[in-house]
Design a protein around this motif. Structure first.
Motif, PDB file in Angstrom:
ATOM      1  N   PHE A   1     -12.091  -6.744  -3.972  1.00  0.00           N
ATOM      2  CA  PHE A   1     -10.378  -6.915  -4.440  1.00  0.00           C
ATOM      3  C   PHE A   1      -9.681  -5.338  -5.007  1.00  0.00           C
ATOM      4  O   PHE A   1      -8.600  -4.723  -4.453  1.00  0.00           O
ATOM      5  N   GLN A   2     -10.783  -4.446  -4.650  1.00  0.00           N
ATOM      6  CA  GLN A   2     -10.120  -2.847  -5.940  1.00  0.00           C
ATOM      7  C   GLN A   2     -10.003  -2.052  -3.754  1.00  0.00           C
ATOM      8  O   GLN A   2      -9.701  -1.401  -3.691  1.00  0.00           O
ATOM      9  N   LYS A   3     -11.456  -2.665  -3.339  1.00  0.00           N
ATOM     10  CA  LYS A   3     -10.912  -1.859  -1.726  1.00  0.00           C
ATOM     11  C   LYS A   3      -9.979  -2.742  -0.897  1.00  0.00           C
ATOM     12  O   LYS A   3      -8.706  -1.905  -0.601  1.00  0.00           O
ATOM     13  N   ALA A   4      -9.634  -4.250  -1.482  1.00  0.00           N
ATOM     14  CA  ALA A   4      -8.299  -4.728  -0.831  1.00  0.00           C
ATOM     15  C   ALA A   4      -7.047  -3.547  -1.264  1.00  0.00           C
ATOM     16  O   ALA A   4      -5.985  -3.484  -0.520  1.00  0.00           O
ATOM     17  N   MET A   5      -6.833  -3.349  -2.248  1.00  0.00           N
ATOM     18  CA  MET A   5      -6.013  -2.445  -2.934  1.00  0.00           C
ATOM     19  C   MET A   5      -5.622  -0.883  -2.429  1.00  0.00           C
ATOM     20  O   MET A   5      -4.988  -0.072  -1.909  1.00  0.00           O
ATOM     21  N   GLU A   6      -7.524  -0.233  -1.848  1.00  0.00           N
ATOM     22  CA  GLU A   6      -7.548   0.872  -1.531  1.00  0.00           C
ATOM     23  C   GLU A   6      -6.728   1.225  -0.400  1.00  0.00           C
ATOM     24  O   GLU A   6      -6.493   1.632   0.662  1.00  0.00           O
ATOM     25  N   VAL A   7      -7.287  -0.119   0.578  1.00  0.00           N
ATOM     26  CA  VAL A   7      -7.216  -0.341   2.479  1.00  0.00           C
ATOM     27  C   VAL A   7      -5.487  -0.744   2.126  1.00  0.00           C
ATOM     28  O   VAL A   7      -4.738   0.223   2.765  1.00  0.00           O
ATOM     29  N   GLY A   8      -4.758  -1.183   1.545  1.00  0.00           N
ATOM     30  CA  GLY A   8      -3.507  -1.697   1.342  1.00  0.00           C
ATOM     31  C   GLY A   8      -2.685  -0.908   0.762  1.00  0.00           C
ATOM     32  O   GLY A   8      -1.624  -0.613   1.947  1.00  0.00           O
ATOM     33  N   ARG A   9      -2.965   0.562   0.100  1.00  0.00           N
ATOM     34  CA  ARG A   9      -2.036   1.454   0.329  1.00  0.00           C
ATOM     35  C   ARG A   9      -2.343   2.308   1.269  1.00  0.00           C
ATOM     36  O   ARG A   9      -1.014   2.497   1.321  1.00  0.00           O
ATOM     37  N   LYS A  10      -2.638   2.080   1.649  1.00  0.00           N
ATOM     38  CA  LYS A  10      -2.710   3.199   3.342  1.00  0.00           C
ATOM     39  C   LYS A  10      -1.355   2.024   3.851  1.00  0.00           C
ATOM     40  O   LYS A  10      -1.144   2.873   4.942  1.00  0.00           O
ATOM     41  N   LEU A  11      -1.496   1.015   4.129  1.00  0.00           N
ATOM     42  CA  LEU A  11      -0.298   0.614   5.184  1.00  0.00           C
ATOM     43  C   LEU A  11       1.008   0.686   4.435  1.00  0.00           C
ATOM     44  O   LEU A  11       2.610   0.070   5.814  1.00  0.00           O
ATOM     45  N   PHE A  12       1.016   1.388   3.127  1.00  0.00           N
ATOM     46  CA  PHE A  12       2.865   1.722   3.213  1.00  0.00           C
ATOM     47  C   PHE A  12       3.868   2.392   3.914  1.00  0.00           C
ATOM     48  O   PHE A  12       2.822   3.588   4.672  1.00  0.00           O
ATOM     49  N   PRO A  13       4.345   2.033   4.647  1.00  0.00           N
ATOM     50  CA  PRO A  13       6.182   3.167   4.642  1.00  0.00           C
ATOM     51  C   PRO A  13       6.080   4.289   4.045  1.00  0.00           C
ATOM     52  O   PRO A  13       5.716   3.908   2.715  1.00  0.00           O
ATOM     53  N   LYS A  14       6.281   5.049   4.855  1.00  0.00           N
ATOM     54  CA  LYS A  14       6.889   6.471   4.018  1.00  0.00           C
ATOM     55  C   LYS A  14       7.745   6.039   3.389  1.00  0.00           C
ATOM     56  O   LYS A  14       7.587   6.276   1.453  1.00  0.00           O
ATOM     57  N   LYS A  15       8.766   4.812   2.967  1.00  0.00           N
ATOM     58  CA  LYS A  15       9.756   5.123   2.118  1.00  0.00           C
ATOM     59  C   LYS A  15      10.243   3.591   2.006  1.00  0.00           C
ATOM     60  O   LYS A  15      10.389   2.601   3.055  1.00  0.00           O
ATOM     61  N   ILE A  16       9.775   2.905   0.585  1.00  0.00           N
ATOM     62  CA  ILE A  16       9.928   1.671   0.218  1.00  0.00           C
ATOM     63  C   ILE A  16      11.030   1.620  -0.664  1.00  0.00           C
ATOM     64  O   ILE A  16      10.146   2.251  -1.890  1.00  0.00           O
ATOM     65  N   ALA A  17      11.593   0.381  -1.293  1.00  0.00           N
ATOM     66  CA  ALA A  17      11.921   0.247  -2.435  1.00  0.00           C
ATOM     67  C   ALA A  17      10.929  -0.542  -3.309  1.00  0.00           C
ATOM     68  O   ALA A  17      10.526  -1.145  -2.735  1.00  0.00           O
ATOM     69  N   ARG A  18      10.954  -0.661  -4.697  1.00  0.00           N
ATOM     70  CA  ARG A  18       9.961  -0.960  -5.452  1.00  0.00           C
ATOM     71  C   ARG A  18      10.323  -2.046  -5.440  1.00  0.00           C
ATOM     72  O   ARG A  18       9.601  -3.479  -5.223  1.00  0.00           O
ATOM     73  N   SER A  19      11.341  -3.291  -4.932  1.00  0.00           N
ATOM     74  CA  SER A  19      12.160  -4.394  -5.303  1.00  0.00           C
ATOM     75  C   SER A  19      11.376  -4.885  -3.697  1.00  0.00           C
ATOM     76  O   SER A  19      11.746  -6.262  -3.653  1.00  0.00           O
ATOM     77  N   ARG A  20      10.779  -4.359  -2.582  1.00  0.00           N
ATOM     78  CA  ARG A  20      10.664  -4.977  -1.481  1.00  0.00           C
ATOM     79  C   ARG A  20       9.353  -4.858  -1.310  1.00  0.00           C
ATOM     80  O   ARG A  20       8.471  -5.324  -0.344  1.00  0.00           O
ATOM     81  N   TYR A  21       8.235  -4.753  -2.018  1.00  0.00           N
ATOM     82  CA  TYR A  21       6.440  -4.593  -2.788  1.00  0.00           C
ATOM     83  C   TYR A  21       6.251  -6.112  -2.069  1.00  0.00           C
ATOM     84  O   TYR A  21       5.430  -6.274  -0.985  1.00  0.00           O
ATOM     85  N   TRP A  22       7.106  -7.458  -2.518  1.00  0.00           N
ATOM     86  CA  TRP A  22       6.658  -8.287  -2.573  1.00  0.00           C
ATOM     87  C   TRP A  22       7.451  -8.884  -1.241  1.00  0.00           C
ATOM     88  O   TRP A  22       6.204  -9.646   0.161  1.00  0.00           O
ATOM     89  N   SER A  23       8.163  -8.855  -0.440  1.00  0.00           N
ATOM     90  CA  SER A  23       8.746 -10.074   0.184  1.00  0.00           C
ATOM     91  C   SER A  23       8.241  -8.900   2.266  1.00  0.00           C
ATOM     92  O   SER A  23       8.647  -9.419   3.008  1.00  0.00           O
ATOM     93  N   ASP A  24       8.223  -7.622   1.682  1.00  0.00           N
ATOM     94  CA  ASP A  24       7.743  -7.178   2.659  1.00  0.00           C
ATOM     95  C   ASP A  24       5.969  -6.985   3.256  1.00  0.00           C
ATOM     96  O   ASP A  24       5.358  -6.936   2.457  1.00  0.00           O
TER      97      ASP A  24
END
Length: 203
Positions: free
Chosen positions: A75-98
């Protein structure tokens, strides 16, 4: 894997995990064929560097087979890899829907849950706070926090945390009932149980 001479099929698939392959492996997981699913998820991770959900699934397989420390690492590795997938700008309210940010949030949820199972309560609470503050994931974070409080015998904190969710997550009313009972508030405990049973019979 058949393709035409121009490799159109291969090109149109893009660089991510083919959805049909992912569905097949998820089916192995859902049927409890963990050894088979784990091998294929590992292959997909080795093939696609940004496949964060693969680590999430490996973590769930380890969790379901009671290998908690191994699950925590996945799960820690999933967070590490998943964090790199974030777009440059995204609202916190969209974290689960995106879809690009969901693997990261899912990994953090899984990590909080597993740390609680591993009796690593303070770390679990830290991730509950991160879920709420960093991801705006209010209800899941409060639910996981409540489970930690129950395990630590913090009945008042558990009751306060979960009762805030009552109108949204009726299944949590059963958890509140346990906490209220331990506090000697039996009438409220009975009310909480009935509320859960009426709104969510599986409670």
């Amino acid at each position: 894997n058949e393709d035409n001479p121009f490799y159109w099929r291969f090109t149109l698939q893009g660089n991510g995990v083919p959805p049909d392959i992912e569905e097949q492996v998820e089916a192995f997981f859902e049927r409890g064929e963990y050894a088979r699913a784990a091998k294929i998820f590992q292959l997909l991770i080795d093939t696609f560097d940004d496949y964060a959900e693969g680590y999430n699934y490996l973590g769930l397989i380890s969790l379901n087979t009671k290998k908690l420390e191994e699950a925590i690492c996945h799960f820690q590795k999933a967070m590490e890899v998943g964090r790199k997938l974030f777009p440059k700008k995204i609202a916190r309210s969209r974290y689960w829907s995106d879809l690009s940010t969901r693997p990261y949030v899912r990994a953090m949820r899984n990590l909080a849950f597993t740390l609680n199972r591993a009796d690593r309560y303070e770390e679990a609470l830290q991730y509950c706070d991160r879920l709420e503050q960093e991801c705006g994931d209010l209800f899941p974070s409060a639910s996981y926090r409540t489970w930690v409080y129950l395990n630590k015998g913090l009945w008042l904190e558990a009751a306060d945390s979960v009762l805030k969710l009552g109108n949204f997550e009726p299944s949590n009313s059963l958890i509140a009932a346990f906490a209220l009972y331990e506090l000697g508030r039996t009438e409220e405990a009975a009310f909480s149980f009935v509320h859960g049973a009426l709104n969510f019979p599986r409670a």
